[in-house]
Design an enzyme around this catalytic site. Sequence first.
Site, PDB file in Angstrom:
ATOM      1  N   HIS A  48      -0.457  -1.843   8.596  1.00 38.88           N
ATOM      2  CA  HIS A  48       0.490  -2.012   7.492  1.00 38.88           C
ATOM      3  C   HIS A  48       0.580  -3.485   7.066  1.00 38.88           C
ATOM      4  O   HIS A  48       0.452  -3.801   5.879  1.00 38.88           O
ATOM      5  CB  HIS A  48       1.885  -1.512   7.867  1.00 38.88           C
ATOM      6  N   HIS A  82      -0.122  -5.963   2.959  1.00 40.55           N
ATOM      7  CA  HIS A  82       0.495  -7.178   2.407  1.00 40.55           C
ATOM      8  C   HIS A  82      -0.486  -8.295   2.047  1.00 40.55           C
ATOM      9  O   HIS A  82      -0.260  -9.007   1.069  1.00 40.55           O
ATOM     10  CB  HIS A  82       1.510  -7.755   3.405  1.00 40.55           C
ATOM     11  N   GLU A 129       7.585  -3.962  -0.871  1.00 43.53           N
ATOM     12  CA  GLU A 129       7.167  -2.784  -0.096  1.00 43.53           C
ATOM     13  C   GLU A 129       6.832  -1.561  -0.959  1.00 43.53           C
ATOM     14  O   GLU A 129       5.893  -0.833  -0.660  1.00 43.53           O
ATOM     15  CB  GLU A 129       8.245  -2.393   0.924  1.00 43.53           C
ATOM     16  N   SER A 168      -0.338   1.110   2.186  1.00 42.62           N
ATOM     17  CA  SER A 168      -0.804   1.444   3.532  1.00 42.62           C
ATOM     18  C   SER A 168      -0.443   2.878   3.921  1.00 42.62           C
ATOM     19  O   SER A 168      -0.599   3.260   5.075  1.00 42.62           O
ATOM     20  CB  SER A 168      -0.222   0.453   4.555  1.00 42.62           C
TER      21      SER A 168
HETATM   22 CO    CO Z   1       5.836  -4.475   5.137  1.00 35.17          CO
END
Ligand code: CO
Length: 302
Positions: free
Chosen positions: A154, A159, A200, A219
């Site tokens: 993730h 990111h 997010e 993700s």
């Molecule tokens: Co995150």
Amino acid sequence: MNAKVMEASLNTTDSNTDDFFAAVAEKSDGTVLRGDYSKIDDQYVVRQDWDAYTPEQHALWRRLYQRQAKLIPGRACDVFIESLEALNIGDGIPRFEESSAMLFKATGWTLVAVPGLVPDHIFFGHLANRRFPVTVWLRDPEEFDYIVEPDVFHDFFGHVPLLFNPIFADHLQDYGKGALKAMKLDGLGMLARLYWYTVEFGLIQSPEGLRVYGAGILSSGGEIEHCLTSPASLRLPFDVERVMRTLYKIDSYQETYFVINDFQQLFDDTAPDFTPIYARLKALEPLPANTLLPGETNLSLK
Ligand code: CO
Ligand code: PHE
């Protein structure tokens, strides 16, 4: 994507480290944080012991990568697709140092390895100094579809590619500085919602239609399709105060997504001093995650 722990971490206004572990120990299943915190420095940074990853772990990374890579075209925003390709991380768990050097050349950010979630003031301090904390451990095979705490897949896959966009990179640094300030103004809960609905779970317009830039979606094997096509969720134009008032779901797909026109809008709209906004919004009830206010338009899906 993560659940309660992230919310607890983002929402706690106490920067005391003992309280961090106490909050985390209160996870609903009674377990504690799963990272190894025995070798952290004063910024919670550890060495990524790349040689310690097993062949099975690299193979699991490859499976996770390949599933997402198939879903990305036509769904992720351009910078994500381009940077992911340049990062060349499909073969196994990446060496943070190598990617960090590439990233530094592009936008002046570096990656730091951490054992897992870190206390708020530490996390925001890293962002404020253009350092992105990446968890070192990888989920177990049973957690292929769902992971309670953010892991290396993730944190890295979701990111890091976005940090190659200079405007987004500047925004995330400002977010870190703004969050350190918000801790003193009782505004961290509101900033946590902003982070949730942008970094997010954010969507962005493109000439070809809606695209994803939020790491929690990028993700995720299921939400990346759901967020763009499902009539069960709302898609609303990004509005800072609206976002900061809106509760979010931590254990299901989001019921509302907020859509930015471009990264410049995200940067510009979050640039003003939030001090009066925190004061004003504190007096209002937060809105449930599935709210459509009178006069709001759910963006139509083309
Ligand atoms: Co995150
Ligand atoms: N402009 C915000 C403030 O003054 C800081 C901030 C910047 C918050 C970017 C989030 C994102 O508090």
